[in-house]
Design a protein around this motif. Structure first.
Motif, PDB file in Angstrom:
ATOM      1  N   SER A  10       0.820  -1.216   0.000  1.00 22.97           N
ATOM      2  CA  SER A  10       0.000   0.000   0.000  1.00 22.97           C
ATOM      3  C   SER A  10       0.855   1.268   0.000  1.00 22.97           C
ATOM      4  CB  SER A  10      -0.959   0.005   1.196  1.00 22.97           C
ATOM      5  OG  SER A  10      -1.823  -1.102   1.158  1.00 22.97           O
ATOM      6  N   GLY A  11       1.955   1.222  -0.736  1.00 22.08           N
ATOM      7  CA  GLY A  11       2.803   2.385  -0.875  1.00 22.08           C
ATOM      8  C   GLY A  11       3.800   2.595   0.250  1.00 22.08           C
ATOM      9  N   ILE A  12       3.842   1.686   1.212  1.00 21.46           N
ATOM     10  CA  ILE A  12       4.772   1.789   2.336  1.00 21.46           C
ATOM     11  C   ILE A  12       5.898   0.780   2.143  1.00 21.46           C
ATOM     12  CG2 ILE A  12       5.082   1.686   4.824  1.00 21.46           C
ATOM     13  CD1 ILE A  12       3.232   3.924   3.924  1.00 21.46           C
ATOM     14  N   GLY A  13       7.130   1.267   2.051  1.00 20.83           N
ATOM     15  CA  GLY A  13       8.285   0.381   2.007  1.00 20.83           C
ATOM     16  C   GLY A  13       8.692   0.068   3.444  1.00 20.83           C
ATOM     17  N   ARG A  14       8.501  -1.163   3.843  1.00 21.32           N
ATOM     18  CA  ARG A  14       8.735  -1.544   5.246  1.00 21.32           C
ATOM     19  C   ARG A  14      10.054  -2.291   5.397  1.00 21.32           C
ATOM     20  NH1 ARG A  14       4.128  -4.143   9.244  1.00 21.32           N
ATOM     21  NH2 ARG A  14       5.408  -4.286  11.151  1.00 21.32           N
ATOM     22  N   ILE A  15      10.852  -1.822   6.348  1.00 19.55           N
ATOM     23  CA  ILE A  15      12.133  -2.443   6.695  1.00 19.55           C
ATOM     24  C   ILE A  15      11.983  -3.028   8.092  1.00 19.55           C
ATOM     25  CG2 ILE A  15      14.591  -2.048   7.102  1.00 19.55           C
ATOM     26  CD1 ILE A  15      14.261   0.544   5.380  1.00 19.55           C
ATOM     27  N   THR A  16      12.167  -4.342   8.220  1.00 22.98           N
ATOM     28  CA  THR A  16      12.060  -4.976   9.533  1.00 22.98           C
ATOM     29  C   THR A  16      13.388  -5.632   9.884  1.00 22.98           C
ATOM     30  OG1 THR A  16       9.690  -5.400   9.256  1.00 22.98           O
ATOM     31  CG2 THR A  16      10.858  -6.695  10.926  1.00 22.98           C
ATOM     32  N   LEU A  17      14.050  -5.107  10.894  1.00 24.61           N
ATOM     33  CA  LEU A  17      15.279  -5.719  11.384  1.00 24.61           C
ATOM     34  C   LEU A  17      14.901  -7.062  11.999  1.00 24.61           C
ATOM     35  CD1 LEU A  17      16.918  -2.584  13.069  1.00 24.61           C
ATOM     36  CD2 LEU A  17      16.980  -3.318  10.672  1.00 24.61           C
ATOM     37  N   ASN A  18      15.580  -8.126  11.570  1.00 24.74           N
ATOM     38  CA  ASN A  18      15.080  -9.467  11.861  1.00 24.74           C
ATOM     39  C   ASN A  18      16.129 -10.351  12.549  1.00 24.74           C
ATOM     40  OD1 ASN A  18      13.069 -11.529  11.735  1.00 24.74           O
ATOM     41  ND2 ASN A  18      14.082 -12.400   9.940  1.00 24.74           N
ATOM     42  N   ARG A  19      16.680  -9.848  13.633  1.00 26.04           N
ATOM     43  CA  ARG A  19      17.569 -10.671  14.464  1.00 26.04           C
ATOM     44  C   ARG A  19      17.082 -10.584  15.913  1.00 26.04           C
ATOM     45  NH1 ARG A  19      23.543  -9.143  14.256  1.00 26.04           N
ATOM     46  NH2 ARG A  19      23.805 -11.327  14.879  1.00 26.04           N
ATOM     47  N   PRO A  20      15.876 -11.055  16.192  1.00 23.98           N
ATOM     48  CA  PRO A  20      15.305 -10.859  17.527  1.00 23.98           C
ATOM     49  C   PRO A  20      16.127 -11.469  18.654  1.00 23.98           C
ATOM     50  CG  PRO A  20      13.988 -12.416  16.239  1.00 23.98           C
ATOM     51  CD  PRO A  20      14.945 -11.770  15.289  1.00 23.98           C
ATOM     52  N   ARG A  21      16.799 -12.591  18.385  1.00 20.37           N
ATOM     53  CA  ARG A  21      17.617 -13.202  19.446  1.00 20.37           C
ATOM     54  C   ARG A  21      18.823 -12.343  19.791  1.00 20.37           C
ATOM     55  NH1 ARG A  21      17.883 -19.728  18.090  1.00 20.37           N
ATOM     56  NH2 ARG A  21      15.617 -20.137  18.320  1.00 20.37           N
ATOM     57  N   ALA A  22      19.251 -11.505  18.850  1.00 22.20           N
ATOM     58  CA  ALA A  22      20.365 -10.579  19.077  1.00 22.20           C
ATOM     59  C   ALA A  22      19.856  -9.156  19.264  1.00 22.20           C
ATOM     60  CB  ALA A  22      21.341 -10.637  17.901  1.00 22.20           C
ATOM     61  N   LEU A  23      18.581  -9.044  19.670  1.00 21.46           N
ATOM     62  CA  LEU A  23      17.957  -7.735  19.867  1.00 21.46           C
ATOM     63  C   LEU A  23      18.083  -6.874  18.613  1.00 21.46           C
ATOM     64  CD1 LEU A  23      19.092  -6.974  23.537  1.00 21.46           C
ATOM     65  CD2 LEU A  23      16.846  -7.738  22.752  1.00 21.46           C
ATOM     66  N   ASN A  24      18.026  -7.553  17.456  1.00 26.50           N
ATOM     67  CA  ASN A  24      18.053  -6.884  16.151  1.00 26.50           C
ATOM     68  C   ASN A  24      19.297  -6.025  15.939  1.00 26.50           C
ATOM     69  OD1 ASN A  24      15.497  -7.986  15.430  1.00 26.50           O
ATOM     70  ND2 ASN A  24      14.484  -6.399  16.629  1.00 26.50           N
TER      71      ASN A  24
END
Length: 344
Positions: A10-24
């Motif tokens: 929907s026009g939003i470029g989403r960046i998700t840091l994806n290292r949850p075990r390393a607190l991203n």
């Protein structure tokens, strides 16, 4: 790549840091991937705004991959310099990004996490936000544009944050100019849904609330008085005679690397007089380069992150032993090795 996810919806470029075990925590590949996507999305008519957030429920980002930097520093390597150069270029890109850049600063936002969020145009905190520049606690100095941001906080609140290496709340971050909007955590999913059909400003008008009172603002009188001094030694003298809270703060600062404290104070005072973020980033890269080869940085990470004995052996061990020529060396011109000359 798995360490960071990219999605356009929907026009939003989403960046998700994806290292949850390393607190991203950020590594070099993540920095390069984010930069590449931001550069592509800059001219993509299908992207009208960018949003960055973190996977898991603990926070946006706890900083750079400090263990990798530790191994590099201990081995006399230079990989961290290439990482920092690209990271600082990313910070500068975010600060001048031509499209709305929304940073969801929920949970922990530390060090490098501040760099990928607090330079954005729409910075959102919640009741769970804990933001900080903890570098002085590991024999380092605030970077990722941190000295630029902290030197522009009201009064001496930024100096207090830098020298204590402590964390602040979401309302504190708004008061300090490090964030813009307070959205209760339970309303974040609704905000994200609204972004699909509204501009960022309209969506935030719908879901942002007045932030609770800032505890840091309530302490501004004694903070401003104590930290207005020209030297770390005088700051500590004022803190010790400034009441119980100030005296407790003095003890926290005295546990930090004397060298880092003096370099940090000079970096903040210098950054305050610099008109542009890029100029400050250049200074921070000089400081980071010098710190990478210092025993202080390695010892600080060892004590706080690796062995976790919380008993760093600083050398020099006292402020009086930190010669001005040592502080000067952190700010020396790097010639061809300046930050924009370092490539991956």
């Amino acid at each position: 790549m798995n360490d960071v996810k990219f999605l356009i919806h929907s026009g939003i470029g989403r960046i998700t840091l994806n290292r949850p075990r390393a607190l991203n925590s950020l590594n070099h590949d993540m920095v390069l991937a984010i930069t590449e996507h931001l550069e592509t999305w800059r001219s993509d008519a299908g992207v009208r705004a960018v949003l960055i957030d973190g996977a898991g429920d603990r926070g946006l980002c706890a900083g750079g991959d400090i263990r990798a930097i530790y191994e590099d520093a201990r081995g006399g390597g230079t990989a961290s310099l290439r990482f920092w150069a690209d990271e600082y270029r990313l910070n500068a890109l975010i600060s001048r990004y031509p499209k709305p850049y929304l940073a969801l600063m929920d949970g922990l936002v530390m060090g490098g996490g501040v760099g990928v969020s607090a330079h954005g145009s729409h910075r959102i905190v919640t009741e769970r936000t804990r933001l900080g520049m903890p570098e002085a606690g590991i024999g380092f100095v605030p970077d990722v544009g941190g000295t630029y941001l902290l030197s522009r906080a009201p009064g001496e609140l930024g100096t207090h944050m830098a020298l204590t290496a402590g964390s602040i709340t979401g309302p504190d971050a708004i008061h300090c100019g490090l964030a813009d909007h307070f959205v209760p955590g339970e309303r974040i999913p609704d905000l994200l849904d609204a972004l699909a059909s509204h501009t960022p400003d309209t969506a935030l008008d719908l879901f942002a609330e007045a932030a609770p009172a800032s505890g840091l603002a309530a302490d501004a009188d004694w903070i401003d008085h104590c930290y207005a001094a020209d030297t770390v030694e005088e700051i500590l003298t004022r803190l010790h005679s400034g009441g119980d809270a100030a005296a407790t703060t003095a003890k926290e600062i005295e546990a930090k690397s004397p060298t880092s404290l003096k370099v940090t104070l000079r970096a903040l005072r210098s950054a305050a007089a610099m008109p542009e973020l890029e100029t400050v980033l250049a200074q921070e890269f000089r400081v980071s380069t010098r710190a990478l080869s210092s025993a202080e940085f390695v010892e600080g990470i060892r004590a706080q992150i690796i062995d976790k004995d919380r008993s760093p052996q600083w050398a020099p061990a006292t402020l009086s032993e930190v010669d001005e020529s040592l502080v000067d060396s952190y700010f020396a011109d790097l010639g061809d090795a300046e930050w924009n000359g370092v490539t991956r």
